[in-house]
Design an enzyme around this catalytic site. Structure first.
Site, short mmCIF file in Angstrom:
data_model
loop_
_atom_site.label_atom_id
_atom_site.label_comp_id
_atom_site.label_asym_id
_atom_site.label_seq_id
_atom_site.Cartn_x
_atom_site.Cartn_y
_atom_site.Cartn_z
N CYS A 85 -9.30 -10.17 -6.06
CA CYS A 85 -8.14 -10.66 -5.30
C CYS A 85 -8.30 -12.10 -4.83
CB CYS A 85 -7.89 -9.76 -4.09
SG CYS A 85 -7.70 -8.04 -4.55
N HIS A 99 -2.38 -13.55 -0.35
CA HIS A 99 -2.55 -12.66 -1.51
C HIS A 99 -1.72 -11.41 -1.25
CE1 HIS A 99 -4.03 -9.74 -4.24
NE2 HIS A 99 -4.73 -9.10 -3.32
N ASN A 120 0.85 -5.51 -6.37
CA ASN A 120 -0.32 -6.36 -6.17
C ASN A 120 -0.83 -6.80 -7.55
OD1 ASN A 120 -2.97 -7.30 -5.87
ND2 ASN A 120 -3.50 -5.83 -4.27
N1 ACO Z 1 1.83 9.03 -3.01
C1 ACO Z 1 1.84 10.02 -2.14
N2 ACO Z 1 0.80 10.36 -1.39
C2 ACO Z 1 -0.31 9.63 -1.51
C3 ACO Z 1 -0.40 8.54 -2.40
C4 ACO Z 1 0.74 8.25 -3.18
N3 ACO Z 1 0.77 7.24 -4.05
N4 ACO Z 1 -1.63 8.02 -2.31
C5 ACO Z 1 -2.29 8.71 -1.38
N5 ACO Z 1 -1.50 9.70 -0.90
C6 ACO Z 1 -1.81 10.69 0.11
C7 ACO Z 1 -3.27 10.98 0.23
O1 ACO Z 1 -3.66 11.94 -0.73
C8 ACO Z 1 -3.37 11.48 1.64
O2 ACO Z 1 -2.97 12.81 1.67
P1 ACO Z 1 -3.66 13.88 2.67
O3 ACO Z 1 -3.39 13.35 4.05
O4 ACO Z 1 -2.95 15.15 2.35
O5 ACO Z 1 -5.11 13.86 2.32
C9 ACO Z 1 -2.33 10.66 2.39
O6 ACO Z 1 -1.44 10.16 1.39
C10 ACO Z 1 -2.91 9.50 3.17
O7 ACO Z 1 -3.83 8.81 2.31
P2 ACO Z 1 -4.54 7.53 2.79
O8 ACO Z 1 -5.34 6.99 1.66
O9 ACO Z 1 -5.24 7.81 4.09
O10 ACO Z 1 -3.27 6.61 3.06
P3 ACO Z 1 -3.20 5.24 3.81
O11 ACO Z 1 -2.26 5.36 4.91
O12 ACO Z 1 -4.54 4.66 4.08
O13 ACO Z 1 -2.49 4.35 2.70
C11 ACO Z 1 -3.12 2.63 1.17
C12 ACO Z 1 -3.15 4.11 1.48
C13 ACO Z 1 -1.68 2.24 0.93
C14 ACO Z 1 -3.93 2.39 -0.07
C15 ACO Z 1 -3.66 1.86 2.37
O14 ACO Z 1 -4.88 2.39 2.80
C16 ACO Z 1 -3.85 0.42 2.05
O15 ACO Z 1 -2.92 -0.28 1.75
N6 ACO Z 1 -5.07 -0.05 2.16
C17 ACO Z 1 -5.37 -1.43 1.86
C18 ACO Z 1 -5.88 -1.50 0.51
C19 ACO Z 1 -5.15 -2.48 -0.29
O16 ACO Z 1 -4.28 -3.21 0.13
N7 ACO Z 1 -5.53 -2.52 -1.51
C20 ACO Z 1 -4.93 -3.41 -2.38
C21 ACO Z 1 -5.93 -3.78 -3.37
S1 ACO Z 1 -7.24 -4.55 -2.64
C22 ACO Z 1 -6.73 -5.97 -2.23
O17 ACO Z 1 -5.97 -6.56 -2.89
C23 ACO Z 1 -7.18 -6.46 -0.95
#
Ligand code: ACO
Length: 351
Positions: free
Chosen positions: A116, A278, A308
């Protein structure tokens, strides 16, 4: 010592639009979940057999080169940032040289693997080469073909819904007026490398995570370390991400590295005319915007349309903001990124 300017900028997005609704047909997810957590409505996917990370980069580069008022043959160095290269090796830098038809073998090509923050690292390196007088026409690109390396089963949904394909490019040249890359700040911390990683196939030989996990043959034998049937069967061939861990660090490091750059130049957040984060997640960008107390008109977000695009996200957003007339000569533009590694960085540009 010379000063560096961005002389031309271009972007390329594949035509194929994939909406959140499209993804619900192949995995258990919803438009509501994706929009609420990430802000993403749709993304673009490249077309197999027709497009690759390199070809997208070439299309963005052609625009940047033309806008810089130069020619492909005048490019004297290529810096290519990507985490989704066409080949394991050689890197995309030389493939781009070939794709652009640059037959000048006096030039060099460098590949950057900083995910990233790859574009910020690439920009910083290009800046040093221009400043030192070593090169005069550097092509810097970020390009990603994520769609060909993602897990489209429900197991991969937390990662897959976030990413999209695209490319952005700039041409760096010496500046003789106000335009200048004022500073770049780069950081890394490898302690948590596996929290956001695409590990296999690789040559780690089970060193970091334990040999058994990967179904390796007897460690005393040679070969067979790149891809084992067990890795394929168990889906260990896709990116993995500890989303919440990444989120918490990102919202801390973005403001830190932006302040570091501003302080080094005797500037303040109120001096920023355009902030291009980013495009990791709209929630991260909004969080950072709030900390920096920036008005909506001073922040460019397009993750809603493109997802992204990792190393490509900053040059695509920068290009889009410039094309929309939101960046003008003399404006202070701030770029910042955080991602896998972890690596992070910022750049301040007097446009
Ligand atoms: N659709 C539906 N449900 C989903 C999905 C999806 N695509 N993905 C995960 N879930 C579910 C999980 O299974 C979980 O279910 P459970 O509670 O029954 O176990 C629930 O949603 C919550 O999952 P989390 O991973 O805890 O969700 P969170 O609120 O953390 O959101 C996310 C996930 C969007 C990835 C978030 O953590 C995030 O944005 N983190 C930052 C990471 C990032 O931005 N990465 C980008 C790439 S890295 C970079 O560029 C910096």
């Amino acid at each position: 010592m010379y000063k560096t300017k961005i002389a031309g900028i271009g972007k390329y997005l594949p035509e194929n639009v994939v909406t959140n609704h499209d993804l619900t047909k192949v995995m258990d997810t919803t438009d509501e979940w994706i929009q609420e957590r990430t802000g993403i409505r749709e993304r673009r996917y490249g077309t197999k057999h027709k497009e690759s990370t390199t070809t997208m980069a070439a299309r963005a580069a052609e625009v940047a080169i033309e806008r810089a008022g130069t020619t492909k043959e005048s490019i004297d160095f290529i810096i290519f940032a990507t985490l989704s290269p066409d080949y394991f090796f050689p890197g995309c830098g030389v493939l781009l040289q070939r794709e652009l038809g640059i037959t000048n073998t006096e030039i060099g090509a460098l590949d950057i693997r900083n995910q990233c923050s790859g574009f910020i690292y690439a920009l910083s390196i290009g800046d040093q080469f221009i400043k030192s007088g070593m090169y005069k026409n550097i092509l810097v690109v970020g390009s990603e073909m994520h769609s060909m390396g993602l897990d489209f089963s429900t197991e991969g949904r937390n990662v897959t819904v976030i990413f999209g394909d695209g490319a952005g490019a700039v041409v760096l040249q010496p500046s003789d007026d106000v335009s200048e890359i004022l500073t770049t700040k780069l950081h890394s911390n490898g302690t948590h490398a596996e929290e956001l990683a695409f590990i296999n196939p690789g040559c780690h030989g089970g060193y970091h995570l334990g040999t058994e996990q990967f179904g390796y043959p007897d460690p005393n034998t040679y070969g067979g370390i790149f891809l084992t049937p067990k890795m394929v069967e168990e889906g260990m061939i896709y990116p993995n991400m500890n989303g919440q861990f990444v989120f918490k660090l990102a919202v801390q490091k973005f403001p830190e590295v932006i302040q570091e750059a501003l302080v080094s130049q005797g500037l303040q957040t109120t001096d920023i005319d355009m902030f291009i984060p980013h495009q990791a997640n709209l929630r991260i960008s909004q969080f950072v915007q709030k900390i920096l107390k920036l008005d909506d008109s001073k922040v460019w977000n397009n993750i809603q349309k493109y997802g992204n695009t990792t190393a490509a996200s900053i040059p695509i957003a920068l290009c889009e903001a410039w094309e929309a007339g939101k960046i003008n000569k003399g404006d202070l533009v701030c770029l910042a990124a955080f991602g896998s590694g972890f690596t992070w960085g910022s750049a301040l540009i007097r446009w």
